[in-house]
Design a protein around this motif. Structure first.
Motif, PDB file in Angstrom:
ATOM      1  N   CYS A   3       0.860  -1.186   0.000  1.00 37.65           N
ATOM      2  CA  CYS A   3       0.000   0.000   0.000  1.00 37.65           C
ATOM      3  C   CYS A   3       0.891   1.229   0.000  1.00 37.65           C
ATOM      4  O   CYS A   3       1.838   1.305   0.791  1.00 37.65           O
ATOM      5  CB  CYS A   3      -0.919  -0.012   1.219  1.00 37.65           C
ATOM      6  N   ASP A   5       0.144   4.250   0.878  1.00 36.28           N
ATOM      7  CA  ASP A   5      -0.123   5.120   2.021  1.00 36.28           C
ATOM      8  C   ASP A   5       0.022   4.317   3.314  1.00 36.28           C
ATOM      9  O   ASP A   5      -0.829   3.482   3.633  1.00 36.28           O
ATOM     10  CB  ASP A   5      -1.537   5.691   1.916  1.00 36.28           C
ATOM     11  N   GLN A   8      -3.044   4.461   5.681  1.00 36.48           N
ATOM     12  CA  GLN A   8      -4.168   3.630   5.238  1.00 36.48           C
ATOM     13  C   GLN A   8      -3.896   2.159   5.550  1.00 36.48           C
ATOM     14  O   GLN A   8      -4.790   1.426   6.008  1.00 36.48           O
ATOM     15  CB  GLN A   8      -4.389   3.824   3.737  1.00 36.48           C
ATOM     16  N   ARG A  11      -4.345   1.502   9.295  1.00 41.45           N
ATOM     17  CA  ARG A  11      -5.757   1.398   9.694  1.00 41.45           C
ATOM     18  C   ARG A  11      -6.343   0.050   9.311  1.00 41.45           C
ATOM     19  O   ARG A  11      -7.112  -0.551  10.077  1.00 41.45           O
ATOM     20  CB  ARG A  11      -6.553   2.524   9.047  1.00 41.45           C
TER      21      ARG A  11
END
Length: 355
Positions: A3, A5, A8, A11
Protein backbone atom coordinates in the motif's frame (compact mmCIF):
# COMPACT_ATOMS: atom_id res chain seq x y z
CA UNK A 1 4.47 -2.22 -2.17
CA UNK A 2 1.39 -3.51 -0.39
CA UNK A 3 0.00 0.00 0.00
CA UNK A 4 1.44 3.37 -0.97
CA UNK A 5 -0.12 5.12 2.02
CA UNK A 6 1.28 3.75 5.33
CA UNK A 7 -1.53 5.39 7.31
CA UNK A 8 -4.17 3.63 5.24
CA UNK A 9 -2.29 0.36 5.62
CA UNK A 10 -2.01 0.88 9.36
CA UNK A 11 -5.76 1.40 9.69
CA UNK A 12 -6.49 -1.73 7.67
CA UNK A 13 -4.12 -3.79 9.81
CA UNK A 14 -5.62 -2.37 12.99
CA UNK A 15 -9.14 -3.23 11.86
CA UNK A 16 -8.05 -6.76 10.99
CA UNK A 17 -6.35 -7.12 14.37
CA UNK A 18 -9.51 -6.05 16.19
CA UNK A 19 -11.63 -8.53 14.22
CA UNK A 20 -9.25 -11.37 15.07
CA UNK A 21 -9.16 -10.30 18.71
CA UNK A 22 -12.93 -10.70 18.90
CA UNK A 23 -12.50 -14.29 17.73
CA UNK A 24 -9.72 -14.88 20.27
CA UNK A 25 -7.18 -15.43 17.50
CA UNK A 26 -4.55 -13.77 19.64
CA UNK A 27 -1.22 -14.72 18.00
CA UNK A 28 -2.18 -13.26 14.62
CA UNK A 29 -4.00 -10.30 16.20
CA UNK A 30 -0.88 -9.38 18.16
CA UNK A 31 1.32 -9.50 15.06
CA UNK A 32 -1.12 -7.38 13.05
CA UNK A 33 -1.24 -4.79 15.82
CA UNK A 34 2.55 -4.64 15.80
CA UNK A 35 2.62 -4.16 12.02
CA UNK A 36 -0.10 -1.54 12.30
CA UNK A 37 2.06 0.37 14.76
CA UNK A 38 5.02 0.13 12.38
CA UNK A 39 2.92 1.61 9.58
CA UNK A 40 1.76 4.54 11.70
CA UNK A 41 5.33 5.09 12.88
CA UNK A 42 6.51 5.21 9.27
CA UNK A 43 3.83 7.82 8.57
CA UNK A 44 4.73 9.75 11.76
CA UNK A 45 1.03 9.56 12.63
CA UNK A 46 1.08 10.48 16.31
CA UNK A 47 -2.68 10.28 16.76
CA UNK A 48 -2.95 6.73 15.46
CA UNK A 49 0.18 5.67 17.36
CA UNK A 50 -1.65 6.77 20.50
CA UNK A 51 -4.62 4.66 19.43
CA UNK A 52 -2.34 1.65 18.99
CA UNK A 53 -0.94 2.12 22.48
CA UNK A 54 -4.44 2.29 23.92
CA UNK A 55 -5.45 -0.82 22.02
CA UNK A 56 -2.29 -2.59 23.13
CA UNK A 57 -3.28 -1.90 26.74
CA UNK A 58 -6.68 -3.49 26.08
CA UNK A 59 -5.03 -6.49 24.46
CA UNK A 60 -2.66 -6.94 27.40
CA UNK A 61 -5.47 -6.69 29.95
CA UNK A 62 -7.28 -9.53 28.18
CA UNK A 63 -4.14 -11.58 27.64
CA UNK A 64 -3.36 -11.21 31.33
CA UNK A 65 -6.60 -12.99 32.22
CA UNK A 66 -5.39 -16.06 30.34
CA UNK A 67 -1.78 -15.58 31.50
CA UNK A 68 -0.55 -15.36 27.92
CA UNK A 69 2.91 -14.17 28.96
CA UNK A 70 4.62 -14.96 25.67
CA UNK A 71 2.11 -12.89 23.70
CA UNK A 72 2.31 -10.07 26.24
CA UNK A 73 6.08 -9.87 25.91
CA UNK A 74 5.87 -10.25 22.13
CA UNK A 75 3.46 -7.31 21.88
CA UNK A 76 5.65 -5.19 24.15
CA UNK A 77 8.93 -5.94 22.38
CA UNK A 78 7.27 -5.68 18.97
CA UNK A 79 5.92 -2.18 19.53
CA UNK A 80 9.12 -1.16 21.40
CA UNK A 81 7.60 1.86 23.11
CA UNK A 82 8.88 0.83 26.49
CA UNK A 83 8.36 4.14 28.27
CA UNK A 84 4.65 4.19 27.44
CA UNK A 85 4.35 0.45 28.12
CA UNK A 86 6.44 0.25 31.29
CA UNK A 87 3.33 -1.06 33.04
CA UNK A 88 4.08 -4.40 31.36
CA UNK A 89 7.37 -4.63 33.25
CA UNK A 90 5.48 -4.02 36.47
CA UNK A 91 2.92 -6.71 35.60
CA UNK A 92 5.60 -9.27 34.84
CA UNK A 93 7.42 -8.39 38.04
CA UNK A 94 4.27 -8.65 40.17
CA UNK A 95 3.42 -12.06 38.71
CA UNK A 96 7.00 -13.41 38.89
CA UNK A 97 7.13 -13.79 35.11
CA UNK A 98 10.09 -11.54 34.39
CA UNK A 99 11.99 -14.45 32.87
CA UNK A 100 9.91 -14.08 29.71
CA UNK A 101 11.97 -10.96 29.00
CA UNK A 102 15.15 -13.00 29.38
CA UNK A 103 14.49 -15.59 26.72
CA UNK A 104 16.97 -16.40 23.99
CA UNK A 105 17.42 -13.53 21.56
CA UNK A 106 16.09 -10.83 23.87
CA UNK A 107 19.64 -9.63 24.57
CA UNK A 108 19.84 -8.52 20.93
CA UNK A 109 17.21 -5.83 21.52
CA UNK A 110 19.22 -2.74 22.59
CA UNK A 111 16.16 -0.62 23.38
CA UNK A 112 14.81 -3.34 25.67
CA UNK A 113 18.16 -3.55 27.43
CA UNK A 114 18.15 0.14 28.34
CA UNK A 115 14.44 0.19 29.16
CA UNK A 116 14.82 -2.67 31.63
CA UNK A 117 17.79 -0.98 33.23
CA UNK A 118 15.86 2.28 33.60
CA UNK A 119 12.92 0.39 35.11
CA UNK A 120 14.88 -1.76 37.52
CA UNK A 121 17.20 0.90 38.93
CA UNK A 122 14.46 2.68 40.89
CA UNK A 123 12.29 -0.40 41.37
CA UNK A 124 14.67 -3.17 42.39
CA UNK A 125 15.67 -2.05 45.87
CA UNK A 126 13.67 -4.90 47.36
CA UNK A 127 14.77 -7.40 44.71
CA UNK A 128 18.40 -6.81 43.82
CA UNK A 129 18.84 -10.38 42.61
CA UNK A 130 16.38 -9.65 39.81
CA UNK A 131 18.52 -6.69 38.80
CA UNK A 132 21.63 -8.86 38.73
CA UNK A 133 19.84 -11.54 36.71
CA UNK A 134 18.65 -9.05 34.09
CA UNK A 135 21.95 -7.19 33.96
CA UNK A 136 23.98 -10.35 33.43
CA UNK A 137 21.58 -11.61 30.76
CA UNK A 138 22.08 -8.38 28.83
CA UNK A 139 25.85 -8.38 29.46
CA UNK A 140 25.67 -5.28 31.64
CA UNK A 141 28.69 -6.27 33.71
CA UNK A 142 29.64 -2.69 34.53
CA UNK A 143 26.17 -2.01 35.91
CA UNK A 144 26.31 -5.12 38.10
CA UNK A 145 29.77 -4.12 39.30
CA UNK A 146 28.51 -0.65 40.14
CA UNK A 147 25.70 -2.14 42.19
CA UNK A 148 28.12 -4.33 44.18
CA UNK A 149 30.35 -1.30 44.72
CA UNK A 150 27.43 0.85 45.88
CA UNK A 151 26.39 -1.85 48.34
CA UNK A 152 29.91 -1.99 49.75
CA UNK A 153 30.15 1.78 50.05
CA UNK A 154 26.75 1.84 51.73
CA UNK A 155 28.06 -0.56 54.36
CA UNK A 156 31.37 1.23 54.88
CA UNK A 157 30.25 4.86 54.90
CA UNK A 158 28.49 4.74 58.30
CA UNK A 159 31.55 3.04 59.78
CA UNK A 160 33.93 5.67 58.44
CA UNK A 161 31.62 8.56 59.37
CA UNK A 162 30.96 7.39 62.92
CA UNK A 163 34.07 5.44 63.84
CA UNK A 164 36.92 7.81 63.00
CA UNK A 165 39.44 7.71 64.41
CA UNK A 166 38.52 4.69 66.54
CA UNK A 167 36.44 1.62 65.75
CA UNK A 168 34.62 -0.52 68.32
CA UNK A 169 35.09 -4.22 67.65
CA UNK A 170 32.45 -6.91 67.88
CA UNK A 171 30.66 -9.69 65.93
CA UNK A 172 28.35 -7.26 64.12
CA UNK A 173 31.29 -5.14 62.97
CA UNK A 174 33.06 -8.23 61.63
CA UNK A 175 29.90 -9.23 59.76
CA UNK A 176 29.49 -5.82 58.11
CA UNK A 177 33.14 -5.56 57.14
CA UNK A 178 33.14 -9.08 55.71
CA UNK A 179 30.05 -8.33 53.61
CA UNK A 180 31.65 -5.14 52.32
CA UNK A 181 34.84 -7.00 51.43
CA UNK A 182 32.93 -9.66 49.48
CA UNK A 183 30.89 -6.99 47.68
CA UNK A 184 34.07 -5.18 46.62
CA UNK A 185 35.59 -8.44 45.41
CA UNK A 186 32.47 -9.11 43.31
CA UNK A 187 32.60 -5.55 41.96
CA UNK A 188 36.24 -6.00 40.93
CA UNK A 189 35.38 -9.24 39.13
CA UNK A 190 32.52 -7.73 37.14
CA UNK A 191 34.42 -4.53 36.33
CA UNK A 192 37.17 -6.76 34.96
CA UNK A 193 34.65 -8.58 32.74
CA UNK A 194 33.43 -5.18 31.52
CA UNK A 195 36.96 -4.12 30.62
CA UNK A 196 36.98 -1.38 33.26
CA UNK A 197 40.47 -2.14 34.51
CA UNK A 198 40.98 0.94 36.66
CA UNK A 199 37.65 0.45 38.40
CA UNK A 200 38.48 -3.22 38.94
CA UNK A 201 41.84 -2.31 40.43
CA UNK A 202 40.25 0.30 42.69
CA UNK A 203 37.72 -2.19 44.07
CA UNK A 204 40.38 -4.85 44.53
CA UNK A 205 42.55 -2.45 46.52
CA UNK A 206 39.57 -1.38 48.62
CA UNK A 207 38.77 -5.03 49.32
CA UNK A 208 42.34 -5.56 50.51
CA UNK A 209 42.09 -2.53 52.78
CA UNK A 210 38.86 -3.85 54.30
CA UNK A 211 40.50 -7.26 54.71
CA UNK A 212 43.29 -5.60 56.66
CA UNK A 213 40.73 -3.86 58.87
CA UNK A 214 39.04 -7.23 59.49
CA UNK A 215 42.41 -8.68 60.47
CA UNK A 216 42.88 -5.91 63.03
CA UNK A 217 39.35 -6.44 64.35
CA UNK A 218 39.95 -10.18 64.72
CA UNK A 219 43.08 -9.54 66.77
CA UNK A 220 41.24 -7.28 69.21
CA UNK A 221 38.97 -8.23 72.09
CA UNK A 222 35.27 -7.68 71.41
CA UNK A 223 34.12 -4.33 72.72
CA UNK A 224 37.57 -2.75 72.58
CA UNK A 225 38.43 0.14 70.30
CA UNK A 226 41.01 -0.04 67.52
CA UNK A 227 42.19 2.44 64.92
CA UNK A 228 40.01 2.68 61.80
CA UNK A 229 42.21 2.60 58.70
CA UNK A 230 39.34 2.89 56.21
CA UNK A 231 39.32 6.69 56.22
CA UNK A 232 43.02 7.45 55.96
CA UNK A 233 43.98 10.44 53.86
CA UNK A 234 46.84 10.35 51.37
CA UNK A 235 49.46 11.71 53.79
CA UNK A 236 48.55 9.16 56.49
CA UNK A 237 48.55 6.33 53.98
CA UNK A 238 51.96 7.42 52.73
CA UNK A 239 53.42 7.41 56.25
CA UNK A 240 52.14 3.88 56.84
CA UNK A 241 53.39 2.66 53.47
CA UNK A 242 56.86 4.06 54.12
CA UNK A 243 56.92 2.54 57.58
CA UNK A 244 56.23 -0.91 56.16
CA UNK A 245 58.44 -0.51 53.11
CA UNK A 246 55.65 -0.46 50.52
CA UNK A 247 55.93 1.45 47.25
CA UNK A 248 52.90 3.55 46.35
CA UNK A 249 51.78 3.60 42.73
CA UNK A 250 51.39 7.36 42.43
CA UNK A 251 50.29 7.05 38.82
CA UNK A 252 47.28 4.94 39.79
CA UNK A 253 46.58 7.21 42.76
CA UNK A 254 46.56 10.31 40.53
CA UNK A 255 44.44 8.49 37.95
CA UNK A 256 41.82 7.67 40.52
CA UNK A 257 41.77 10.78 42.69
CA UNK A 258 42.55 13.50 40.16
CA UNK A 259 41.89 12.35 36.59
CA UNK A 260 38.69 10.37 37.28
CA UNK A 261 37.33 11.98 40.45
CA UNK A 262 38.52 15.51 39.71
CA UNK A 263 40.32 15.94 43.02
CA UNK A 264 42.23 19.15 42.34
CA UNK A 265 43.21 19.42 46.00
CA UNK A 266 44.71 15.93 45.83
CA UNK A 267 46.90 16.99 42.91
CA UNK A 268 47.96 20.16 44.70
CA UNK A 269 48.90 18.23 47.85
CA UNK A 270 50.81 15.73 45.73
CA UNK A 271 52.77 18.46 43.95
CA UNK A 272 53.73 20.05 47.28
CA UNK A 273 55.27 16.77 48.46
CA UNK A 274 56.46 15.13 45.24
CA UNK A 275 57.80 15.79 41.76
CA UNK A 276 55.64 15.02 38.75
CA UNK A 277 57.95 12.67 36.87
CA UNK A 278 57.63 11.24 33.34
CA UNK A 279 57.24 7.74 34.82
CA UNK A 280 54.27 8.81 36.92
CA UNK A 281 52.53 10.61 34.06
CA UNK A 282 53.28 7.70 31.71
CA UNK A 283 51.52 5.35 34.13
CA UNK A 284 48.51 7.68 34.24
CA UNK A 285 48.37 7.86 30.43
CA UNK A 286 48.63 4.08 30.11
CA UNK A 287 45.77 3.57 32.57
CA UNK A 288 43.74 6.20 30.73
CA UNK A 289 44.20 4.40 27.42
CA UNK A 290 43.01 1.14 28.98
CA UNK A 291 39.90 2.68 30.50
CA UNK A 292 37.03 2.56 28.02
CA UNK A 293 34.55 5.41 28.14
CA UNK A 294 36.96 8.12 29.31
CA UNK A 295 38.50 9.15 26.00
CA UNK A 296 35.61 11.37 24.91
CA UNK A 297 35.13 13.23 28.18
CA UNK A 298 36.53 16.72 27.80
CA UNK A 299 37.00 17.27 31.54
CA UNK A 300 39.18 14.15 31.69
CA UNK A 301 41.30 15.37 28.78
CA UNK A 302 41.64 18.79 30.43
CA UNK A 303 42.98 17.18 33.61
CA UNK A 304 45.39 15.04 31.61
CA UNK A 305 46.57 18.14 29.78
CA UNK A 306 47.23 19.92 33.06
CA UNK A 307 49.16 16.94 34.42
CA UNK A 308 51.30 16.58 31.28
CA UNK A 309 52.01 20.32 31.26
CA UNK A 310 53.59 19.97 34.73
CA UNK A 311 56.46 17.91 33.30
CA UNK A 312 59.79 19.69 33.05
CA UNK A 313 61.22 17.09 30.65
CA UNK A 314 60.44 18.55 27.21
CA UNK A 315 60.91 15.25 25.38
CA UNK A 316 58.54 13.38 27.72
CA UNK A 317 56.03 16.22 27.59
CA UNK A 318 56.09 16.25 23.78
CA UNK A 319 55.86 12.47 23.54
CA UNK A 320 52.90 12.16 25.94
CA UNK A 321 51.10 15.20 24.51
CA UNK A 322 51.40 13.66 21.04
CA UNK A 323 50.21 10.32 22.35
CA UNK A 324 47.11 11.96 23.83
CA UNK A 325 46.61 14.19 20.78
CA UNK A 326 46.87 17.33 22.93
CA UNK A 327 47.52 19.64 20.01
CA UNK A 328 47.75 22.85 22.02
CA UNK A 329 50.57 21.43 24.15
CA UNK A 330 52.37 20.13 21.08
CA UNK A 331 52.09 23.56 19.43
CA UNK A 332 53.40 25.30 22.54
CA UNK A 333 56.44 23.03 22.63
CA UNK A 334 57.17 23.46 18.94
CA UNK A 335 57.08 27.23 19.29
CA UNK A 336 59.17 27.28 22.48
CA UNK A 337 62.89 27.23 23.17
CA UNK A 338 62.63 23.44 23.56
CA UNK A 339 62.38 22.94 19.79
CA UNK A 340 66.14 22.57 19.13
CA UNK A 341 66.35 19.99 21.91
CA UNK A 342 63.37 18.08 20.54
CA UNK A 343 65.01 17.91 17.12
CA UNK A 344 68.00 16.18 18.70
CA UNK A 345 65.92 13.51 20.42
CA UNK A 346 64.34 10.34 19.11
CA UNK A 347 61.17 12.37 18.64
CA UNK A 348 62.93 14.95 16.50
CA UNK A 349 61.75 13.40 13.26
CA UNK A 350 58.12 13.65 14.32
CA UNK A 351 58.66 17.18 15.60
CA UNK A 352 59.96 18.19 12.18
CA UNK A 353 56.89 16.63 10.58
CA UNK A 354 54.62 18.65 12.88
CA UNK A 355 56.25 21.92 11.93
Amino acid sequence: TLCADPTQLGRALLEAALNLEQNNEWPVAVELLIFSHSSFTLACDVENIGQILSQARCFIDKLLLDQQWILITRLTTGIQRYTEMSYVFELLKEHDQFEYLLRKGMDRLPLLRQALLDFLRPNCLENRELFRLVALHFHMHAEVAGMWQDEANGLLKPIVDLALPMLRTGPEMKKVLTSAMHNLAHAAEYFLQAGRLNHANKCALQAELVALQIHLVNRAIDGHQIYCILGLNSAQAEIISRGYGFNISWGKALMRHYIINGGTEYLERFVRRHTVTPAIVEEVVTDFEQESGLCKKQEILDRLSRLVSMLTDAEAKYRLASRLNLRHLVSELLSSSALPYLKDTAWGKKANQDL
